[in-house]
Design an enzyme around this catalytic site. Structure first.
Site, PDB file in Angstrom:
ATOM      1  N   LYS A 108     -36.187 -25.214  18.633  1.00  0.00           N
ATOM      2  CA  LYS A 108     -36.110 -25.960  17.382  1.00  0.00           C
ATOM      3  C   LYS A 108     -37.391 -25.804  16.574  1.00  0.00           C
ATOM      4  O   LYS A 108     -38.481 -26.098  17.060  1.00  0.00           O
ATOM      5  CB  LYS A 108     -35.843 -27.445  17.666  1.00  0.00           C
ATOM      6  CG  LYS A 108     -34.505 -27.705  18.307  1.00  0.00           C
ATOM      7  CD  LYS A 108     -34.188 -29.187  18.420  1.00  0.00           C
ATOM      8  CE  LYS A 108     -35.107 -29.908  19.353  1.00  0.00           C
ATOM      9  NZ  LYS A 108     -34.708 -31.313  19.578  1.00  0.00           N
ATOM     10  N   GLU A 122     -33.491 -36.512  23.337  1.00  0.00           N
ATOM     11  CA  GLU A 122     -33.643 -37.389  22.178  1.00  0.00           C
ATOM     12  C   GLU A 122     -33.774 -38.851  22.580  1.00  0.00           C
ATOM     13  O   GLU A 122     -33.754 -39.749  21.725  1.00  0.00           O
ATOM     14  CB  GLU A 122     -32.441 -37.216  21.247  1.00  0.00           C
ATOM     15  CG  GLU A 122     -32.385 -35.895  20.516  1.00  0.00           C
ATOM     16  CD  GLU A 122     -33.315 -35.874  19.314  1.00  0.00           C
ATOM     17  OE1 GLU A 122     -33.237 -36.798  18.481  1.00  0.00           O
ATOM     18  OE2 GLU A 122     -34.128 -34.942  19.230  1.00  0.00           O
TER      19      GLU A 122
END
Length: 394
Positions: free
Chosen positions: A140, A242
């Site tokens: 990412k 997350e």
């Protein structure tokens, strides 16, 4: 130590050592780049970037590009400015971007590498604990938008990660704590076998020797690799990473640099644990363990009164996990735990739709300084912390 990072079909080496700047130089020279673009911020430039360029320049063209330090400057303008500078210096398709810094520089430089000539080689030289143990173990590459964090980006693989734990010796207390909060996240959400090591290793003063840092980073690499190997885009099992980030990102963005990334994520984990407890999924002992480990790491477990809670609730509506679930109105998709290393799953992902009203209630209570912290509860005599990843492997 060298390990192969596996993210779906992507493979790249992670080389970890101590006092190994000379080896890093040799690895960079061996890439036969037309030009090495050493991207730093205003902190890591003087500390590491200048020496790196000095060592490299007699053997390969190398330039130092410095960007202003701080999360508030992690945006598309930063990427554009650095890319323009690189092109003016003569960057071409055979050039290599070398990100020397923490998570912010890693993201900015990573996105720049992905965009220049539609993609040139990228190497990470992480200089913070949060980068070594977490952010470089991902594809990412993203920057912030005006409404929230990490909303503009792509997936792009580095050629390698070259890490030297000696660079952590100059890390400020705030950044050491930031990295350790992410390590605590990995232990609670993915790899509970780390918990006892952290209990004995964490120090509230933020002072660690090289051996301890090496162990902490190695364990975090194993934790993250266990959920991303078959999920290179972190949209299925990898979403467990997350944990704490839904509320944590909102707190971090609202604080405008007043809180480090990891500290904000730590607060997000405290919120997530209490939300899960109130929904009947997590017991009091596990909730207390969140606070214990974060406190041992030197992190706060109460939201500072300077953080605008209404703004936090507003930012929750722009979380980057929106759209994964068919969320009912006035709800937020959150990673929640049903036990240590056991995220709850909904619609094939480790996410749960949570009423915004409940999230707001917990946020307000955790921000209230009059409320006492949970009592720190150690395992009962003979009790063993589970050492399995559990549902995270889903």
């Amino acid at each position: 130590m060298e390990v192969e990072i596996r993210l779906g079909a992507v493979r790249y080496p992670f080389r970890l050592g101590t006092d190994c700047l000379g080896a890093i130089v040799e690895d960079l020279v061996a890439m036969s780049a037309s030009r090495l673009l050493i991207v730093c911020d205003s902190n890591t430039g003087p500390l590491f970037g200048a020496e790196l360029v000095e060592r490299l320049s007699p053997r390969v063209p190398a330039n130092l590009l410095i960007h202003r330090a701080g999360e508030p400057y992690k945006d598309l303008q930063a990427v554009s400015t650095l890319a323009e500078s690189a092109l003016q210096l003569g960057a071409d398709r055979a050039s290599v971007v070398v990100a020397v810094g923490g998570g912010v520089i890693g993201n900015i430089a990573g996105l720049m590498a992905a965009l220049l000539f539609r993609g040139i080689r990228l190497v990470h030289v992480p200089t913070s604990l949060i980068a070594m143990s977490d952010s470089v173990l991902s594809l990412k590459q993203a920057v912030n938008a005006s409404v929230g964090k990490n909303l503009v980006g792509t997936f792009y693989a580095p050629e390698s990660v070259l890490a030297d734990t000696a660079m952590l010796r100059s890390l400020p207390f705030r950044e050491t704590v930031s990295g350790l909060c992410e390590v605590v996240k990995n232990s609670l959400a993915i790899r509970p076998s780390m918990i006892e090591m952290l209990r004995t290793s964490l120090r509230q003063d933020g002072c660690y020797d090289d051996k301890t840092m090496y162990q902490i980073i190695s364990e975090s690499i194993l934790a993250k690799a266990s959920v991303t190997e078959d999920d290179m885009h972190e949209c299925r099992a990898g979403l467990v990473l997350e944990y704490g980030h839904t509320v944590g990102h909102a707190i971090e963005y609202t604080a405008s640099g007043g809180l480090s990334h990891g500290q904000a994520i730590g607060l997000g984990m405290v919120v997530a644990a209490e939300v899960s407890r109130r929904l009947g999924h997590l017991d009091d002992r596990a909730v207390a363990l969140h606070r214990e480990l974060l406190t041992r790491a030197g992190a706060m477990v109460t939201i500072p009164e300077e953080v605008d809670l209404d703004e936090v609730m507003h930012r929750l509506r722009f979380d980057n996990k929106r759209g994964y679930l068919s969320d009912p109105a006035e709800s937020s998709a959150m990673v929640l735990l049903g036990g240590l290393g056991q995220p709850l799953w909904q619609d094939g992902r480790p996410l749960v739709s949570v009423p915004m009203a409940l999230v707001g209630e917990v946020i307000n209570e955790i921000a209230c300084p009059e409320l006492p912290n949970f009592e720190l509860v150690a395992p009962a005599q003979g009790e063993r912390v589970p050492d399995t990843v559990g549902a995270a492997d889903g």
